[in-house]
Design a protein around this motif. Sequence first.
Motif, PDB file in Angstrom:
ATOM      1  N   GLU A  80       0.830  -1.212   0.000  1.00 21.54           N
ATOM      2  CA  GLU A  80       0.000   0.000   0.000  1.00 21.54           C
ATOM      3  C   GLU A  80       0.861   1.257   0.000  1.00 21.54           C
ATOM      4  O   GLU A  80       0.534   2.251  -0.668  1.00 21.54           O
ATOM      5  CB  GLU A  80      -0.927   0.000   1.222  1.00 21.54           C
ATOM      6  CG  GLU A  80      -2.003  -1.082   1.199  1.00 21.54           C
ATOM      7  CD  GLU A  80      -2.950  -0.961   2.372  1.00 21.54           C
ATOM      8  OE1 GLU A  80      -3.534   0.127   2.550  1.00 21.54           O
ATOM      9  OE2 GLU A  80      -3.092  -1.934   3.134  1.00 21.54           O
ATOM     10  N   MET A  81       1.962   1.229   0.754  1.00 19.76           N
ATOM     11  CA  MET A  81       2.874   2.375   0.773  1.00 19.76           C
ATOM     12  C   MET A  81       3.414   2.674  -0.616  1.00 19.76           C
ATOM     13  O   MET A  81       3.443   3.826  -1.071  1.00 19.76           O
ATOM     14  CB  MET A  81       4.059   2.098   1.711  1.00 19.76           C
ATOM     15  CG  MET A  81       3.746   2.124   3.181  1.00 19.76           C
ATOM     16  SD  MET A  81       5.268   1.756   4.114  1.00 19.76           S
ATOM     17  CE  MET A  81       4.571   1.429   5.746  1.00 19.76           C
ATOM     18  N   LYS A  82       3.849   1.623  -1.310  1.00 21.48           N
ATOM     19  CA  LYS A  82       4.450   1.810  -2.626  1.00 21.48           C
ATOM     20  C   LYS A  82       3.428   2.311  -3.649  1.00 21.48           C
ATOM     21  O   LYS A  82       3.760   3.098  -4.537  1.00 21.48           O
ATOM     22  CB  LYS A  82       5.097   0.505  -3.085  1.00 21.48           C
ATOM     23  CG  LYS A  82       6.266   0.081  -2.195  1.00 21.48           C
ATOM     24  CD  LYS A  82       6.946  -1.180  -2.669  1.00 21.48           C
ATOM     25  CE  LYS A  82       7.790  -0.938  -3.871  1.00 21.48           C
ATOM     26  NZ  LYS A  82       8.630  -2.087  -4.241  1.00 21.48           N
ATOM     27  N   VAL A  83       2.202   1.856  -3.501  1.00 20.84           N
ATOM     28  CA  VAL A  83       1.131   2.365  -4.370  1.00 20.84           C
ATOM     29  C   VAL A  83       0.933   3.855  -4.124  1.00 20.84           C
ATOM     30  O   VAL A  83       0.800   4.650  -5.064  1.00 20.84           O
ATOM     31  CB  VAL A  83      -0.187   1.598  -4.128  1.00 20.84           C
ATOM     32  CG1 VAL A  83      -1.351   2.289  -4.826  1.00 20.84           C
ATOM     33  CG2 VAL A  83      -0.067   0.157  -4.606  1.00 20.84           C
ATOM     34  N   MET A  84       0.926   4.256  -2.852  1.00 20.14           N
ATOM     35  CA  MET A  84       0.721   5.660  -2.514  1.00 20.14           C
ATOM     36  C   MET A  84       1.910   6.505  -2.960  1.00 20.14           C
ATOM     37  O   MET A  84       1.738   7.636  -3.447  1.00 20.14           O
ATOM     38  CB  MET A  84       0.522   5.799  -0.998  1.00 20.14           C
ATOM     39  CG  MET A  84      -0.101   7.117  -0.576  1.00 20.14           C
ATOM     40  SD  MET A  84      -1.705   7.411  -1.358  1.00 20.14           S
ATOM     41  CE  MET A  84      -2.645   6.005  -0.717  1.00 20.14           C
ATOM     42  N   ILE A  85       3.125   5.984  -2.811  1.00 21.64           N
ATOM     43  CA  ILE A  85       4.318   6.711  -3.251  1.00 21.64           C
ATOM     44  C   ILE A  85       4.295   6.911  -4.759  1.00 21.64           C
ATOM     45  O   ILE A  85       4.685   7.967  -5.273  1.00 21.64           O
ATOM     46  CB  ILE A  85       5.599   5.957  -2.814  1.00 21.64           C
ATOM     47  CG1 ILE A  85       5.751   6.037  -1.290  1.00 21.64           C
ATOM     48  CG2 ILE A  85       6.833   6.543  -3.494  1.00 21.64           C
ATOM     49  CD1 ILE A  85       6.862   5.159  -0.736  1.00 21.64           C
ATOM     50  N   GLU A  86       3.824   5.915  -5.500  1.00 23.23           N
ATOM     51  CA  GLU A  86       3.717   6.041  -6.954  1.00 23.23           C
ATOM     52  C   GLU A  86       2.703   7.117  -7.340  1.00 23.23           C
ATOM     53  O   GLU A  86       2.920   7.873  -8.303  1.00 23.23           O
ATOM     54  CB  GLU A  86       3.331   4.696  -7.570  1.00 23.23           C
ATOM     55  CG  GLU A  86       3.182   4.701  -9.084  1.00 23.23           C
ATOM     56  CD  GLU A  86       4.448   5.089  -9.810  1.00 23.23           C
ATOM     57  OE1 GLU A  86       4.351   5.509 -10.981  1.00 23.23           O
ATOM     58  OE2 GLU A  86       5.543   4.989  -9.218  1.00 23.23           O
ATOM     59  N   LYS A  87       1.609   7.200  -6.588  1.00 21.45           N
ATOM     60  CA  LYS A  87       0.624   8.265  -6.841  1.00 21.45           C
ATOM     61  C   LYS A  87       1.257   9.642  -6.612  1.00 21.45           C
ATOM     62  O   LYS A  87       1.015  10.579  -7.383  1.00 21.45           O
ATOM     63  CB  LYS A  87      -0.593   8.088  -5.929  1.00 21.45           C
ATOM     64  CG  LYS A  87      -1.484   6.915  -6.297  1.00 21.45           C
ATOM     65  CD  LYS A  87      -2.697   6.832  -5.370  1.00 21.45           C
ATOM     66  CE  LYS A  87      -3.604   5.673  -5.752  1.00 21.45           C
ATOM     67  NZ  LYS A  87      -4.783   5.582  -4.858  1.00 21.45           N
TER      68      LYS A  87
END
Length: 291
Positions: A275-282
């Motif tokens: 979830e962190m990596k998804v948010m960082i990509e956003k």
Amino acid sequence: MAASMTGFGRSIKQTENVTVQVEIKTVNHRFIEYNMKLPQPFSHIDIEIRKRLGKYIKRGRVEVNATLSGSWHAPKELHIDWNLLDSYYQFIQQAGERYQLSSGLSVSDLLHIDEAVVVIEGSEEVGNLAGVLMEAVEDAAAKLLEMRLREGENLRSDLENHIASLHLLVEKAKKQASKAEIVYREKLEKKLKELAGDMIDDTRIAMEAAIIADKTDISEELARLASHIGQFAETLRSNGPVGRKLDFIIQEMNREANTIGSKGSDSDISSLVVEMKVMIEKLREQVQNLE
């Protein structure tokens, strides 16, 4: 205020006989790059236009399109570089004497020396229209900046929401890491006692647990990630261009998230890292649009 790199501004200025229109468009770019289309008599003010736009634009690909329409008939002026013509004449005379040639030089021949004889637009009329053109550039740039700031405010709002969500994920990971350490110790103690029975004491169990815990400890990475989140939020609220700095902070965030994912052995922490990596990509995608 944060500004978007995407924007558009148009200005139309009217004189007695001429309509001057300037359109300025900007899109994303790592640095600043200009592409200008100016009417032929005004190509010489290219540098001045760049200086003016520098007050409004710090980064992005900038397209400037200026057009003139109407009954504009500027008087022509003949510009002669007499020094250059003298040099040509002296060369022809010397070459004729040196090689026994008959020059047969005429005024018509001199007129064909492009560098020495040039027909230009009337300087006074060009100067007046250049002033009108610069006014249109300033007006279009101001409208462009207004749009970029408006878009930038929307981006800032989205980024603040994303960074707040990332902060919550980090806090969850911290709590889960503490729980995981206790659970892992209990599992290790049970496993060792099943294998060794009473032959292993609590001190040895604690030592083994400490060794494993040190290898899987993610507290430092979580602390650094939390620090990057704070820097990101602070930078986002600062004045001036912030896009490149935010992009660097995001790279550091992604590095810490990858390390947490590789060290963490708990399935719940692994899910949080995803979830962190998804948010960082956003965050990364949005920051690409900021000046």
